[in-house]
Design an enzyme around this catalytic site. Structure first.
Site, PDB file in Angstrom:
ATOM      1  N   SER D  65      14.874 -18.200  -6.669  1.00 29.38           N
ATOM      2  CA  SER D  65      15.685 -18.377  -7.885  1.00 29.38           C
ATOM      3  C   SER D  65      17.125 -17.889  -7.743  1.00 29.38           C
ATOM      4  CB  SER D  65      15.034 -17.653  -9.068  1.00 29.38           C
ATOM      5  OG  SER D  65      13.852 -18.302  -9.460  1.00 29.38           O
ATOM      6  N   LYS D  68      19.697 -20.552  -7.826  1.00 31.96           N
ATOM      7  CA  LYS D  68      20.091 -21.214  -9.079  1.00 31.96           C
ATOM      8  C   LYS D  68      21.545 -20.923  -9.455  1.00 31.96           C
ATOM      9  CE  LYS D  68      15.379 -20.961 -10.982  1.00 31.96           C
ATOM     10  NZ  LYS D  68      14.485 -20.201 -11.882  1.00 31.96           N
ATOM     11  N   TYR D 192      15.345 -29.433  -4.260  1.00 30.34           N
ATOM     12  CA  TYR D 192      15.139 -28.152  -4.937  1.00 30.34           C
ATOM     13  C   TYR D 192      14.303 -27.181  -4.107  1.00 30.34           C
ATOM     14  CZ  TYR D 192      14.133 -24.814  -8.664  1.00 30.34           C
ATOM     15  OH  TYR D 192      14.024 -23.665  -9.411  1.00 30.34           O
ATOM     16  N   TYR D 244      15.082 -12.926 -15.281  1.00 30.49           N
ATOM     17  CA  TYR D 244      13.987 -13.480 -16.081  1.00 30.49           C
ATOM     18  C   TYR D 244      13.992 -12.830 -17.472  1.00 30.49           C
ATOM     19  CZ  TYR D 244      12.576 -14.962 -11.408  1.00 30.49           C
ATOM     20  OH  TYR D 244      12.550 -15.492 -10.151  1.00 30.49           O
ATOM     21  N   VAL D 262      11.640 -14.716  -6.577  1.00 29.51           N
ATOM     22  CA  VAL D 262      10.270 -14.223  -6.367  1.00 29.51           C
ATOM     23  C   VAL D 262       9.982 -13.792  -4.933  1.00 29.51           C
ATOM     24  CG1 VAL D 262       9.134 -15.382  -8.305  1.00 29.51           C
ATOM     25  CG2 VAL D 262       9.399 -16.580  -6.108  1.00 29.51           C
TER      26      VAL D 262
END
Lengths: 308, 308, 308, 308
Positions: D65, D68, D192, D244, D262
């Site tokens: 992540s 992102k 992705y 998160y 993660v």
């Protein structure tokens, strides 16, 4: 064929009783927590007035959510279908019985009269000059349905529930915010907690179930106690929403109009045949009497009770 | 008494037709958008094989969600109750038919077999070596239920739905993520979109409804087409979840097992009496045929159809 | 460079004022509904005590949700971080300000102290022997922050809000049900509605904003009014949750700690530089002053205010 | 003062390491499950190009992540703010990282670019003739930010994630249903999953963090790699949604723009001072590196890192 012999019923109770181990009694109020989890009793009341029972039939239970069907009938008698369904919806919900406020509301009103928010909106409609008078009307109506004028309510349970009603209070203020109710919340809660604490035995419960089974006629005398369309409407809600969010599975496995309460009571109506009253305080995780459901599954198979 | 004369039925259709103004045809695929919103036709199929109809009875409809009941019956025949309900739940949901993924799921599986997620899980179970074979089994089963081997499917509708299936694709990948299905998603969607595109007229639909009304027996011959307990289980879901999130209200107002589709079709089953097939493409905001519902309300009152 | 000239600020207000057309004043209580939607005024309070303003700076506003930051500071001073965050969470929510109960709760406590449920839990913690004493403590604290002992509250607004507080009552009973609060709900609501009705002008508001900008020091005297870690913690919540569910976009477009209220007030803190007080009663659909936000966007660009 | 000595940093890592016991490595793909839960390493990259590190700094991590933020920067460079925020929102969400589809959507688009649905919508925008070209652009951009052309991606991790992407597939079809994306879903997932599998060490990560800390300038050379407003916008999202649904608490306890993955990676940016790269595979229940967060809390207190 309906059950007519005590032996047969005793055996069914005996089998179903094994499952009570897996459940536990409601513990959110002291009075309910004192119940014996191993207990399981049942009464069947036929349309000819004959009855059969098994288990400790003397034992009393408080109606709790079972009362929601009865106040719905009374509100429909008082105001008619249109007025009542202006305040509550018709639709079942797949959400658990302890779901919080949002899940009990469609955009503007409670989803149905069997969840707490909807039942509070229904009790709000019961006529009377004050909370005592309104409760007396409910009690008289229930006494008449059961043909038993000695039915009363447990002051201990009513008091205990009133004092632990914060979730219902929250629902009431929501209802008032949305214009569904406009009365003093504490007055409404007084009526509602007393209504939940109305006390009877399984035989009384079975007899009331029989009135619904007979579309509103009193067993034996055939005197009309509830208009037929009201009795049928109530049975419809018992089928679609009577057993909390296990109503769909109950319709498949048992297939009769029934309403449960957290005291472990279940009132059932087998159309045109008989009423059933059950007390089994050990509850499953959805809030239904675990022994009571097992017993009804066996009874449904044996006596071909399902409407479907 | 069931309706046996065309004149009576024509009049009921005439009255109900007025309400079609308030609805609109499904427009998410071109093939459905072409339907005539003013149309309303109905067929009644009695257990003795006699039938009555009104409206343009030649007009064909695609099954759409009506097919969910039929694949549920087939999956139950193939695998039994335990296996099927290991994959889908029993509970109705108060949420709208266009609710997004979350609302169709309990923690681990689709809430019931009548919502899209649940119906996809059921179609996943239909046996066959490939998607063609599985679809052929579904089609044969439906032809047999309708007693009409000429029933086929609309390639145009199937293709159109397959190409606009992204929401169902999302549901399928969710199902796969949660271990409910384990097959290739496109294969499953091929079977599912064809099943939704199966085409018949109201008379075929009424005849299938009659098979369920007779607990799985073929009308006239009384040959068993569906095991009784499967037919009854399907009718239970038609009552609790058959009309999207208007099922509760429909149970109150009409009171029969029925399943609707976005084509404007409704299949109804009046237990032990007759089946009903309706086509009325104008839908209300919950996705049910607006004229069809009004017609069923009138029929229910006139012919005393309600189970409750 | 911070703004030091009235002309410049007047021009910015003039430009931002055009957008007030698109908003509307809060109308849920009469007192707020009377506000002039075209009004837009602003004050800037520098750390050296100098100030600049534009618009009708005499006009008073009630704090409403702006007060949530100030009671949070006071509760943190009284009880410390651990005790406060045992009762409320830290996380922003993407849900609208009028979202109903569920959306304001994580499993066990309100999501953050800037939503109503969280703010009520914070006010519950304010020390005092009764509701009057507790409110007096809040008022004294705010008078001290603003360096203005003449600040009071609008009895009309407080009364009006108290009488229309059913949604907050519902939240309170929820909080009590979950053990977050344990006091009499009406007492808590009395304190809370008075706190929301505390009245000041933009200059007072800007001065309080400046105290936070200076990490808790009083401008000019540099006397400590709030511990630095408390002031910083409050500013963190102003960034993550200060502008209802437009906080994320506000962080991108303006980038300063700020808190809005439905009266159209906004308190801003530009770290180590100045405080801002704004009044613009016309609100956007998320409940923030529409002119105030536009003004802050322009000010942020011109004076390079963003922290990011 | 920023940390300049390895001893100091070693001690902080040593302390924070104790907490890794309480977490566990991500196990949804085999490649991540192989990580050593006791590992904790950190690198600090100052704006003058000097760096300090502690732990097994050779160890590589996949971005997951963290990527992102980097694709968001690239999409903003390619298309500008308006086009990007036409596809994704700005608002944080209090929902858990494993929340299902509904919770990632406002009525029409993903809530923000840091949740999976939003990140997929952003990667959809990355220019290129095919998935290879689009991924190459992302990789080149990241190599440039890290000043390290040897950065590649783990084919094993990419393949493994692609094969277990059903949840992201479901999100993609949702996005396509809502018109947010219009490309082939498998092509998008290829880009992705590769982007998530880009591999580097903590020093690379710290250097990229430093570029953001310097508002888009390359450390040492001061060459502009990202427009200042893009770098600042990315940092805003790192603050409001980077950790998160622990972002609110992280803002309070650490107070710097940061993004976790993660794999146990965290990239931090201390404005105008330095970048931080952390690897600690043991995750807390919200999906953040448990040792990494503890380490950042200690570093924030010691080096006065908080922006608030």
């Amino acid at each position: 064929m309906p059950c007519r012999t005590t032996d047969e019923l005793n055996e069914l109770v005996h089998e179903a009783k094994k499952y009570t181990d897996g459940g536990k009694v409601a513990d959110y109020i002291p009075a309910l927590a004192k119940a014996n989890p191993e207990e399981l009793s049942v009464a069947i009341f036929h349309d000819d007035g004959s009855c059969v029972s098994a288990g400790d039939i003397q034992q009393k239970l408080t109606l709790q959510s079972v009362s929601k069907v009865l106040t719905l009938a009374l509100a429909l008698i008082d105001y008619g279908e249109e007025a009542v369904f202006d305040k509550v919806g018709y639709e079942p919900t797949g959400d658990p019985f302890n779901s919080i406020v949002k899940l009990e509301f469609s955009p503007s009103k409670p989803l149905n009269p069997m969840i707490n928010a909807g039942a509070l909106a229904v009790t709000h409609m019961i006529k009377g000059n004050d909370s005592d008078e309104r409760f007396d009307r409910i009690l008289s109506f229930i006494q008449e349905l059961a043909g038993n004028s000695s039915i009363g309510y447990s002051q201990e349970v009513a008091k205990s529930e009133y004092e632990t009603s914060d979730l219902n209070r929250a629902l009431c203020y929501f209802l008032r915010q949305h214009g569904v109710i406009d009365e003093d919340v504490e007055e409404l809660l007084k009526v509602y907690t007393k209504q939940c604490a109305i006390e009877m035995d399984c035989l009384d419960l079975a007899r009331i179930g029989c009135v619904f089974a007979m579309d509103g006629l009193e067993p034996v005398t055939n005197r009309r106690l509830i208009p037929a369309h009201v009795a049928r409407l109530c049975k419809t809600f018992m089928v679609t929403c009577g057993m909390y969010n296990a109503s769909g599975e109950f319709a498949v496995r048992v297939g009769i109009p029934a309403k449960s309460g957290v005291s472990g009571g279940i009132m059932g109506s087998v159309p045109n045949r008989f009423g059933i009253g059950i007390l089994g305080p050990a509850l499953d995780e959805k809030g239904n009497s675990i022994g009571g459901i097992k017993l009804l599954e066996r009874m449904s198979a044996k006596y071909n009770m399902s409407m479907f």
